[in-house]
Design a protein around this motif. Structure first.
Motif, short mmCIF file in Angstrom:
data_model
loop_
_atom_site.label_atom_id
_atom_site.label_comp_id
_atom_site.label_asym_id
_atom_site.label_seq_id
_atom_site.Cartn_x
_atom_site.Cartn_y
_atom_site.Cartn_z
N LEU A 47 10.95 59.92 -22.82
CA LEU A 47 11.78 60.37 -21.71
C LEU A 47 12.62 61.57 -22.12
O LEU A 47 12.82 61.82 -23.31
N ASN A 48 13.14 62.30 -21.13
CA ASN A 48 14.05 63.40 -21.42
C ASN A 48 15.25 63.34 -20.48
O ASN A 48 15.22 62.68 -19.45
N ASN A 49 16.29 64.05 -20.85
CA ASN A 49 17.49 64.15 -20.03
C ASN A 49 18.11 65.53 -20.23
O ASN A 49 18.71 65.80 -21.27
N PRO A 50 17.94 66.43 -19.25
CA PRO A 50 18.59 67.75 -19.34
C PRO A 50 20.09 67.60 -19.08
O PRO A 50 20.52 67.25 -17.98
N MET A 51 20.89 67.85 -20.11
CA MET A 51 22.32 67.56 -20.03
C MET A 51 23.09 68.60 -19.22
O MET A 51 24.11 68.30 -18.62
N ARG A 52 22.62 69.82 -19.27
CA ARG A 52 23.32 70.85 -18.50
C ARG A 52 22.36 72.02 -18.24
O ARG A 52 21.23 72.03 -18.70
N THR A 53 22.89 73.01 -17.53
CA THR A 53 22.11 74.15 -17.07
C THR A 53 21.11 73.71 -16.01
O THR A 53 19.91 73.92 -16.12
N MET A 54 21.66 73.03 -15.01
CA MET A 54 20.91 72.69 -13.80
C MET A 54 21.56 73.42 -12.61
O MET A 54 22.78 73.61 -12.57
N THR A 60 17.92 65.44 -11.95
CA THR A 60 16.83 64.49 -12.22
C THR A 60 17.40 63.09 -12.25
O THR A 60 18.62 62.89 -12.10
N THR A 61 16.54 62.11 -12.45
CA THR A 61 17.04 60.76 -12.70
C THR A 61 17.71 60.74 -14.07
O THR A 61 17.54 61.68 -14.87
N GLY A 62 18.46 59.68 -14.38
CA GLY A 62 19.18 59.62 -15.65
C GLY A 62 18.27 59.82 -16.85
O GLY A 62 18.56 60.62 -17.75
N LEU A 63 17.17 59.09 -16.88
CA LEU A 63 16.17 59.25 -17.92
C LEU A 63 14.88 59.67 -17.25
O LEU A 63 14.27 58.89 -16.51
N ASN A 64 14.50 60.89 -17.48
CA ASN A 64 13.44 61.50 -16.70
C ASN A 64 12.12 61.55 -17.48
O ASN A 64 12.08 62.10 -18.58
N THR A 177 16.21 62.95 -30.24
CA THR A 177 16.32 64.37 -30.61
C THR A 177 17.16 65.12 -29.58
O THR A 177 17.02 64.89 -28.37
N GLY A 178 18.00 66.00 -30.09
CA GLY A 178 18.76 66.90 -29.24
C GLY A 178 18.34 68.34 -29.44
O GLY A 178 18.08 68.77 -30.57
N ILE A 179 18.26 69.11 -28.34
CA ILE A 179 17.84 70.51 -28.39
C ILE A 179 18.89 71.36 -27.68
O ILE A 179 19.32 71.05 -26.57
N VAL A 180 19.33 72.43 -28.34
CA VAL A 180 20.27 73.39 -27.76
C VAL A 180 19.57 74.73 -27.65
O VAL A 180 19.03 75.25 -28.64
N ASN A 181 19.55 75.30 -26.45
CA ASN A 181 18.85 76.56 -26.21
C ASN A 181 19.80 77.74 -26.20
O ASN A 181 21.00 77.62 -25.90
N THR A 182 19.25 78.90 -26.49
CA THR A 182 19.98 80.15 -26.36
C THR A 182 19.03 81.19 -25.77
O THR A 182 17.80 80.99 -25.77
N LEU A 183 19.59 82.26 -25.25
CA LEU A 183 18.79 83.29 -24.57
C LEU A 183 18.08 82.73 -23.35
O LEU A 183 17.03 83.22 -22.93
N GLN A 184 18.65 81.67 -22.74
CA GLN A 184 18.03 81.02 -21.59
C GLN A 184 18.46 81.69 -20.30
O GLN A 184 19.65 81.82 -20.01
N LEU A 199 25.15 79.81 -25.93
CA LEU A 199 24.51 78.50 -25.97
C LEU A 199 24.34 78.01 -24.55
O LEU A 199 25.31 77.84 -23.81
N ASP A 200 23.10 77.75 -24.17
CA ASP A 200 22.79 77.45 -22.78
C ASP A 200 22.45 75.98 -22.59
O ASP A 200 23.29 75.12 -22.82
N GLY A 201 21.21 75.68 -22.20
CA GLY A 201 20.84 74.32 -21.86
C GLY A 201 20.81 73.38 -23.05
O GLY A 201 20.48 73.76 -24.17
N VAL A 202 21.16 72.11 -22.79
CA VAL A 202 21.10 71.05 -23.79
C VAL A 202 20.15 69.97 -23.27
O VAL A 202 20.27 69.52 -22.13
#
Length: 420
Positions: A47-54, A60-64, A177-184, A199-202
């Motif tokens: 599952l995934n969960n986009p924490m921000r940059t929506m 989405t649902t809590g666990l997508n 796992t956590g992912i932090v994006n840049t240049l998004q 620092l953009d989407g998490v």
């Protein structure tokens, strides 16, 4: 943006190539590359969960669902390695959100620390492990119904993987796992551009999967602990100790001896081989002794009759420990002597005659003497003598010595030969 992604991807691939081809110094005391496997393939889903940059109003649902990743890992040592992995995430509307459908693709180069080995898990379990992984990579966001085109971005990644060892080839894993994006530029939903900077989407991923270990060794680096290191060291010391032995007492250690069963008392070269300058199968020193003792000489070598007499008179024997059917190492030279004689005289055959001492019943000792003769015959066969040229004879007990004398009984626990 595409130029930035291309440069970043080139940097990732170059770094990975250098990591594979370069020499990596190791502080590990256990660095025998042949002792454990280093490669593995990891397959996960979850599952995934986009924490921000929506985009406001989109969620989405809590666990997508759906998340998947595939990785290839190489361990330089039981505690440290690298992996290259590919991840896929799909984002879809949940609840009362407007419809959207977007995808997130990434590739990441990560360092891996085996916390299970670093924390000596092997002192309390051989089943559970823990890996810490982290690195950087490149990613792409695309949307089915939103903004046109594709967004290329960079990311940092950090995760923790729990392991359950199912076998020496497979482990069950659970990863967070956590992912932090840049240049998004695009939001995760793909419906609008992001407003954040630097620092953009998490994104969070939770998954379970399997790790498949590749290689021919019994165990993978993930499960090599301190005990294994000490076991390997003990084996190396044992190899050195056994290699330092001189089974045939010729002055050359077994580890360097090319003829570890040379005839006792016969001069050998620096490689432990009996000196036989005329290549007639009889060591020169023994040949000289035969000439002096029996006074028979033909063109500078002892005649076949003389050698045959030496064998038939019981000067060539193979000895055994009490109740054993395995020849002692020191007496293997007796078999070697017979083998060389039969190879030089292909028309000759030999009786292989087994004996036992008087300890035990007569019927048991007859069978024991037969097994001893069979064991010697098999060694000769393995050395190149046809089985049809060797006849096993079980003579049972030899009563010619004092049965109360341990040393005397050692002499009669033997196999002798009769050449025909």
């Amino acid at each position: 943006m595409k130029k930035k992604l291309a440069s970043l991807t080139l940097l990732v691939l170059s770094f990975f190539a250098n990591a594979q081809n370069g020499t990596v110094p190791s502080t590990e005391p256990y660095n025998d590359k042949s002792a454990y496997d280093k490669w593995s393939v990891e397959l996960n889903g979850g599952l995934n969960n986009p924490m921000r940059t929506m985009t406001p109003g989109y969620y989405t649902t809590g666990l997508n669902p759906f998340h998947a990743d595939l990785g290839v890992r190489y361990m330089f040592s039981p505690k440290f390695g690298f992996k290259l992995d590919f991840g896929y995430d799909q984002f879809k509307d949940g609840g009362n959100s407007p419809e959207f459908d977007s995808k997130y693709l990434r590739t990441s180069l990560q360092g891996v620390i085996n916390l299970g080995r670093a924390l000596n898990f092997e002192t309390w379990t051989n089943t559970f492990g823990l890996l810490l992984h982290g690195g950087f990579g490149a990613a792409q966001i695309s949307s089915k119904d939103g903004l046109d085109g594709e967004d290329y971005l960079a990311h940092g990644i950090l995760g923790l993987t729990g392991q359950i060892k199912l076998s020496n080839s497979v482990a069950l894993t659970g990863d967070l796992t956590g992912i932090v994006n840049t240049l998004q530029d695009f939001n995760f939903d793909g419906m609008a551009k992001t407003r954040t900077a630097t620092l953009d989407g998490v994104l969070l991923n939770a998954s379970v999967g399997l790790t498949f270990y590749l290689g021919k060794n019994k165990v993978h680096a993930d499960w090599v602990g301190e005990d294994d290191k000490y076991d390997s060291l003990e084996k190396r010391v044992a190899l050195i100790e056994s290699g330092a032995l001189d089974s045939d007492k010729d002055g050359v250690a077994d580890i360097y001896d090319l003829e570890p069963n040379s005839i006792a008392g016969v001069t050998v070269n620096t490689k432990g081989q009996s000196i036989d300058n005329n290549q007639n199968g009889v060591p020169d020193e023994l040949e000289s002794y035969l000439e002096k003792t029996y006074g028979q000489k033909s063109e500078g070598i002892a005649t076949n009759t003389t050698v045959e007499q030496l064998i038939n008179d019981g000067y060539v024997n193979v000895y055994f420990d009490f109740n054993s059917t395995k020849p002692t190492n020191a007496s293997l030279s007796g078999i070697d002597f017979l083998v060389k004689y039969l190879k030089n005289n292909p028309n000759k055959t030999a009786d292989v005659v087994g004996y036992a001492d008087e300890i035990g019943s007569s019927s048991y000792n007859i069978e024991l003497s037969r097994k001893r003769a069979e064991a010697v015959k098999q060694v000769a066969i393995n050395a190149g003598i046809d089985a049809s040229r060797l006849n096993v004879v079980a003579n049972g007990e030899d009563t010619s010595v004092n049965k109360k004398s341990k040393e005397a009984r050692q002499i009669v626990r033997r196999v002798s030969f009769k050449v025909k």
